[in-house]
Design a protein around this motif. Structure first.
Motif, PDB file in Angstrom:
ATOM      1  N   GLY A  13     -27.766  24.785  -7.571  1.00 18.91           N
ATOM      2  CA  GLY A  13     -26.534  24.080  -7.240  1.00 18.91           C
ATOM      3  C   GLY A  13     -27.066  22.758  -6.734  1.00 18.91           C
TER       4      GLY A  13
ATOM      5  N   ARG B  93     -30.313  34.226  -3.106  1.00 19.63           N
ATOM      6  CA  ARG B  93     -29.834  33.184  -2.458  1.00 19.63           C
ATOM      7  C   ARG B  93     -30.513  32.033  -2.864  1.00 19.63           C
ATOM      8  NH1 ARG B  93     -29.645  31.937   4.118  1.00 19.63           N
ATOM      9  NH2 ARG B  93     -28.991  29.942   3.943  1.00 19.63           N
TER      10      ARG B  93
ATOM     11  N   THR C  97     -29.543  30.694  -6.319  1.00 13.68           N
ATOM     12  CA  THR C  97     -28.467  30.057  -6.384  1.00 13.68           C
ATOM     13  C   THR C  97     -28.263  28.663  -5.808  1.00 13.68           C
ATOM     14  OG1 THR C  97     -27.086  32.387  -6.166  1.00 13.68           O
ATOM     15  CG2 THR C  97     -25.927  30.166  -5.419  1.00 13.68           C
ATOM     16  N   ASP C  98     -29.116  28.543  -4.672  1.00 14.22           N
ATOM     17  CA  ASP C  98     -29.205  27.319  -4.218  1.00 14.22           C
ATOM     18  C   ASP C  98     -29.912  26.195  -5.079  1.00 14.22           C
ATOM     19  OD1 ASP C  98     -27.957  27.997  -1.890  1.00 14.22           O
ATOM     20  OD2 ASP C  98     -29.677  28.168  -0.641  1.00 14.22           O
TER      21      ASP C  98
END
Length: 234
Positions: free
Chosen positions: A182, A175, A178-179
């Motif tokens: 982004g 996670r 992914t963050d």
């Protein structure tokens, strides 16, 4: 205090310009209770009624803050993860101030991102927010600064930042990655940077203590003097 190299960070101006609009709206419509602590409610005519003194957000549960919401003194930090003087503050000054003032409820510390040393600084700011989303902001923050060089700017690549997240105990590294890749946190980061620029801060570290600015690598005694003076004001 290191200044923003001209021409290298034009990309940040776009983020700041967009976020500045949100900042203005936020300052107008934010809930009255958000700044309801002692620093925001002093009588008219005193320094704490100035707009500078109202920079403290005092958001309950803010993962980017240390100390109680109602602390009489709020230290706002504008910082970059690639800034060696910011690292010095984190390693030397912050622990002393936390020990002396945060534990007894006198001081609250609030973080603001001011990524001025190129795209890796923006990436690191995202990484800090990604760690905060999993309750590990300060652990990540301290892990990065603990290994920062005394001079120069570390190369904070995605791989390096993921390793710092692992050391900080971020539970879900997938996670986090992914963050990190982004843009979900860019508006928040841009709002912080817009706030700093509105105050005239173009380098890091920079600070506000109940509306009183401190710029650059000042001795810890300077912070203590201002905190002591601020906590004694009604």
């Amino acid at each position: 205090m290191r200044r923003n190299p001209v021409g290298r960070d034009g990309w940040l101006a776009i983020v700041v310009a967009v976020a500045a609009i949100g900042l203005v709206v936020y300052l107008i419509v934010r809930p009255a209770g958000e700044n309801s602590g002692p620093a925001a409610t002093s009588s008219a005519g005193q320094n704490t009624t100035s707009s500078l003194a109202n920079l403290a957000r005092r958001t309950s549960g803010d993962p980017l803050a240390q100390g109680v919401v109602g602390a009489p003194v709020v230290l706002v930090i504008y910082s970059d993860y690639r800034c060696p003087f910011c690292a010095k503050f984190s390693r030397e000054h912050e622990p002393a101030l936390v020990k002396q003032y945060v534990g007894d409820g006198t001081l609250r510390i609030e973080w603001r991102d001011l990524p001025i040393f190129g795209e890796p600084s923006m990436l690191a700011a995202r990484a800090g927010r990604a760690a905060a989303a999993q309750g590990k902001f300060w652990e990540f923050n301290h892990a990065v600064y603990a290994e920062a060089p005394a001079k120069g700017h570390p190369d904070l690549t995605p791989e390096v930042l993921r390793e710092f997240a692992r050391k900080a105990g971020v539970p879900d590294l997938g996670r986090f990655a992914t963050d990190l890749g982004g843009t979900a946190f860019d508006e928040q980061i841009g709002r912080d940077a817009a706030e700093a620029q509105s105050l005239g801060f173009t380098g890091t570290p920079a600070f506000m203590i109940n509306g009183r600015p401190i710029v650059g690598a000042q001795p810890v005694q300077r912070f203590q003097e201002i905190i002591e003076a601020a906590k004694s004001r009604p």
